[in-house]
Design a protein around this motif. Structure first.
Motif, PDB file in Angstrom:
ATOM      1  N   THR A  69       0.838  -1.203   0.000  1.00 17.19           N
ATOM      2  CA  THR A  69       0.000   0.000   0.000  1.00 17.19           C
ATOM      3  C   THR A  69       0.873   1.254   0.000  1.00 17.19           C
ATOM      4  N   ILE A  72       1.560   2.156  -3.512  1.00 15.94           N
ATOM      5  CA  ILE A  72       0.362   2.766  -4.115  1.00 15.94           C
ATOM      6  C   ILE A  72       0.233   4.225  -3.675  1.00 15.94           C
ATOM      7  N   SER A  73       0.438   4.485  -2.378  1.00 15.52           N
ATOM      8  CA  SER A  73       0.318   5.854  -1.869  1.00 15.52           C
ATOM      9  C   SER A  73       1.338   6.778  -2.515  1.00 15.52           C
ATOM     10  N   LYS A  76       0.260   7.519  -6.051  1.00 12.80           N
ATOM     11  CA  LYS A  76      -0.880   8.452  -6.021  1.00 12.80           C
ATOM     12  C   LYS A  76      -0.402   9.889  -5.826  1.00 12.80           C
TER      13      LYS A  76
ATOM     14  N   GLU B 104     -10.143  -3.075   0.369  1.00 14.03           N
ATOM     15  CA  GLU B 104      -9.946  -2.411   1.658  1.00 14.03           C
ATOM     16  C   GLU B 104     -10.387  -0.947   1.629  1.00 14.03           C
ATOM     17  N   ARG B 105     -10.263  -0.318   0.466  1.00 14.09           N
ATOM     18  CA  ARG B 105     -10.641   1.098   0.323  1.00 14.09           C
ATOM     19  C   ARG B 105     -11.295   1.312  -1.025  1.00 14.09           C
TER      20      ARG B 105
END
Lengths: 112, 112
Positions: A69, A72-73, A76, B104-105
């Motif tokens: 994650t 991914i963050s 983004k 999850e989101r």
């Protein structure tokens, strides 16, 4: 046989970003930017692959795969990606749904 | 505006089955069976929705959404679905990848 549409992902667990979208009719460099985003994403740490399909009605599903994650963050928050996200919301997409999911199991079958 | 391509999913967590496939050129009732499978799946307990796109090159991504892994296992074991899975492997798909993931989101954006 063309296998370029499939992502070569490792054994789970890993993460998937499922992006379902309906395009507007506006072009405004959409194709160029979409290609650039795939190129850029591919160079990010933790990127595992991408699968993307759009039909003649403008409905598309793009699934990108990531190691974590955190990866991914960071993608983004990438500056050039933020500009593309804003243009997407403003011009390119009538509607989109984005889901972040943890891949727990995977199977594959290929004709030999 | 056509919003029928989007699944109306609840707040996470829930599950996604990501099915990426490349079609062969064989028809053998593929379209009829695909429609029937969506109908059947929609009636299963725990089914939340489905999004599906295939392009002109035969590459497709179908994502179905489910309340639990138990609901997915039961659908996988449904008698009529098993027949379709076998025909898919034998005739309809050159290659497929199936991934089960926990959403999850989720985010959405629609033009107003």
């Amino acid at each position: 046989m063309n296998d370029s549409g499939f992502a070569k992902t490792p054994r789970p667990p890993y993460y998937a970003v499922i992006f379902t979208s309906l395009r507007t009719s506006r072009e405004n460099d959409y194709g160029k930017t979409a290609d650039r985003m795939v190129d850029l994403a591919s160079q990010r740490p933790g990127f595992l692959g991408v699968e993307s399909v759009r039909d003649g009605n403008g409905l598309g599903i793009t699934v990108s795969y990531w190691a974590s994650t955190e990866a991914i963050s960071k993608w983004k928050a990438h500056a050039e990606h933020i500009v593309a996200q804003e243009t997407g919301t403003r011009l390119w997409y009538e509607h989109y749904e984005l889901r972040v999911a943890k891949v727990e199991r995977a199977y594959a079958k290929e004709k030999t």
